[in-house]
Scaffold this motif. Structure first.
Motif, PDB file in Angstrom:
ATOM      1  N   ALA A  64     -80.922  95.121  45.171  1.00 20.60           N
ATOM      2  CA  ALA A  64     -79.618  94.593  45.577  1.00 20.60           C
ATOM      3  C   ALA A  64     -79.685  93.134  46.005  1.00 20.60           C
ATOM      4  CB  ALA A  64     -79.042  95.438  46.717  1.00 20.60           C
ATOM      5  N   PHE A  65     -80.754  92.735  46.701  1.00 18.26           N
ATOM      6  CA  PHE A  65     -80.783  91.416  47.328  1.00 18.26           C
ATOM      7  C   PHE A  65     -81.853  90.480  46.780  1.00 18.26           C
ATOM      8  CE2 PHE A  65     -79.365  94.574  50.523  1.00 18.26           C
ATOM      9  CZ  PHE A  65     -78.031  94.199  50.576  1.00 18.26           C
ATOM     10  N   GLY A  66     -82.770  90.998  45.967  1.00 24.27           N
ATOM     11  CA  GLY A  66     -83.783  90.145  45.347  1.00 24.27           C
ATOM     12  C   GLY A  66     -84.567  89.365  46.381  1.00 24.27           C
ATOM     13  N   ASN A  67     -84.820  88.078  46.070  1.00 28.87           N
ATOM     14  CA  ASN A  67     -85.616  87.270  47.005  1.00 28.87           C
ATOM     15  C   ASN A  67     -84.821  86.803  48.222  1.00 28.87           C
ATOM     16  OD1 ASN A  67     -84.029  85.223  45.957  1.00 28.87           O
ATOM     17  ND2 ASN A  67     -85.653  84.383  44.647  1.00 28.87           N
ATOM     18  N   GLN A  68     -83.576  87.277  48.356  1.00 25.43           N
ATOM     19  CA  GLN A  68     -82.777  86.994  49.555  1.00 25.43           C
ATOM     20  C   GLN A  68     -82.865  88.127  50.574  1.00 25.43           C
ATOM     21  OE1 GLN A  68     -81.197  83.946  49.887  1.00 25.43           O
ATOM     22  NE2 GLN A  68     -82.363  83.576  48.004  1.00 25.43           N
ATOM     23  N   ALA A  69     -83.689  89.138  50.312  1.00 26.07           N
ATOM     24  CA  ALA A  69     -83.832  90.253  51.245  1.00 26.07           C
ATOM     25  C   ALA A  69     -84.356  89.747  52.589  1.00 26.07           C
ATOM     26  CB  ALA A  69     -84.770  91.311  50.668  1.00 26.07           C
ATOM     27  N   GLU A  70     -83.717  90.166  53.651  1.00 24.55           N
ATOM     28  CA  GLU A  70     -84.090  89.729  54.998  1.00 24.55           C
ATOM     29  C   GLU A  70     -85.271  90.542  55.538  1.00 24.55           C
ATOM     30  OE1 GLU A  70     -82.805  87.256  56.661  1.00 24.55           O
ATOM     31  OE2 GLU A  70     -80.951  86.795  55.577  1.00 24.55           O
TER      32      GLU A  70
END
Length: 455
Positions: A287-293
């Motif tokens: 869902a968030f790719g390399n933006q995963a927190e």
């Protein structure tokens, strides 16, 4: 067999008569009561392994990518399941020989020598377990603050205030007398970890299927140096997520005879591990790719605006907070055992004033100290990564195969011998590199560190 093995399930007097050494061991008698079934063992194992840090797995994937991330997850599951079973077999062997070991440091003392137990395994285990308590308290405060910001986006309450509130909950739960007494709480904990993992997976799929989330990008950010160190940081995160560090103490809660019970408990635990770890890691990274927190729950809102219904975020955070309290109390048990052994008197009843008063005071001070550390050090995640690399990897990946090899002495022609040598060698190197990577990350983030910061 030794006294604890021969004793009736609830008969501590017989155990003390059969093994005089344990007559002085208040920690074993009062905290590590051997009364549980393999089902209870499964509850304890699940709470100690399937904990909210699994919500960081999508973040670990941002340093590894799809293929390496999934491989690391599979290897982590297989190796820890194998090593925990080896540890259990060693404990069962000593039990059958009449010398049941109840603590990790006892195993090290028996197999490696007294100095290893006293100066290495004991301190490392204490650091890992108490670090987990601090981390749970901090994460609980962060989840409480997330709930607060849903209703009051411009609210004035600070993170340390929520950490103190969560610490108050821990202060009450810490007074539960024994590890065995946690069995019902840990059953609820098992249900809760399934619940918030399902919520995290469902929210990730919902956001990833809509146009609300970030554009999917699975490339690995950073220059070559950052990528290399990022890989080892990610591996340390995964190793810490699978970490336990209290297998002997959990097995100590089993009523004799213990043979075969730990394997059943581990099977229950790893069924839950498979469902939760893989669903959260894969759906969150998809869902968030390399933006995963660092915690995938943080991805469910952008600039204070929730991407899923507020009630859903509220429910997920409540599930997480409740399970964090159970996880924190489980990892308090080695500390409780040390405190009980130091301050309690096994010649008096467990709930006599002589034992209850020191118990309440010492456990309360322990929780207050952990809460203070969590409030002061909101960047504890970086420190915990170092603790994981320095502590969980030796305790859960290296020492079990060493204990097994020294106890059963498999021949050089045996596949088990070479498998154990390979595991010990690989994870020893990995632990050193991961420790260096963790120290490097602490140095890089040091400029943002501030006591009682509101992060």
């Amino acid at each position: 067999m030794g006294g604890v093995v021969e004793a009736d399930e609830g008969d501590q007097k017989v155990a003390r008569q059969a093994d005089p050494q344990k007559e002085l061991d208040a920690g074993a008698l009062f905290v590590l009561k051997s009364k549980g079934s393999w089902v209870h063992c499964g509850y304890h194992l699940t709470t100690s392994i399937v904990a909210p840090p699994l919500l960081s797995l999508p973040y670990a994937f941002t340093f590894l990518g799809w293929e390496v991330g999934i491989v690391c997850l599979i290897v982590g599951a297989l190796v820890t399941f194998y090593s925990y079973n080896l540890l259990s077999m060693v404990l069962e062997h000593h039990d059958q020989m009449g010398n049941r070991q109840l603590r990790f440091r006892d195993m090290a003392h028996q197999i490696l020598g007294p100095r290893w137990g006293r100066y290495y395994v004991g301190p490392i285990q204490f650091m890992v377990c108490y670090g987990a308590v601090v981390a749970c308290t901090l994460l609980g405060g962060q989840c409480m603050k997330a709930i607060y910001l849903l209703s009051s986006p411009n609210g004035s309450m600070k993170l340390y205030q929520f950490v103190i509130i969560f610490g108050g909950l821990m202060l009450v739960l810490a007074q539960i007398p024994s590890f065995h007494s946690l069995r019902h709480i840990n059953l609820i904990s098992l249900v809760l970890c399934l619940a918030y993992s399902a919520c995290a997976t469902a929210a990730s799929i919902y956001i990833g299927s809509s146009n609300k989330g970030p554009k999917k990008d699975y490339s690995i950010n950073g220059n070559t140096e950052n990528r290399v160190f990022g890989v080892f940081n990610a591996i340390a995160i995964i190793a810490t997520t699978f970490g336990n560090g209290i297998i002997p103490e959990i097995q100590a809660t089993l009523a004799p005879p213990v043979k075969g019970k730990m394997f059943k408990g581990l099977s229950v635990c790893y069924a839950v591990v498979t469902v939760t770890f893989f669903s959260v890691a894969i759906s969150g990274y998809w869902a968030f790719g390399n933006q995963a927190e660092g915690l995938v729950l943080s991805n469910f809102s952008v600039d204070g605006k929730p991407l899923v219904p507020k009630w859903f975020i509220l429910m997920t955070n409540i599930f997480t907070i409740l399970q964090l309290s159970a996880v924190g109390v489980v990892y308090l048990q080695p500390t409780n055992e040390v405190l009980e052994r130091t301050f309690a008197d096994p010649t008096h009843e467990e709930f006599s004033a002589r034992n209850v008063i020191p118990r309440v005071i010492s456990r309360s001070l322990s929780v207050i100290a952990a809460t203070t550390m969590a409030a002061m050090l909101p960047f504890f995640g970086d420190i915990n990564s170092l603790i994981g690399a320095f502590g969980f990897i030796p305790l859960d990946f290296i020492l079990p195969v060493v204990f097994f090899s020294l106890t059963f002495k498999p021949t050089r022609k045996s596949p088990v011998f070479w498998l154990n040598i390979s595991i010990a060698g690989f994870f020893s190197i990995l632990g050193v590199i991961a420790s260096v990577a963790s120290v490097r990350q602490i140095v890089l983030d040091a400029k943002t560190y501030r006591l009682f910061a509101d992060v």
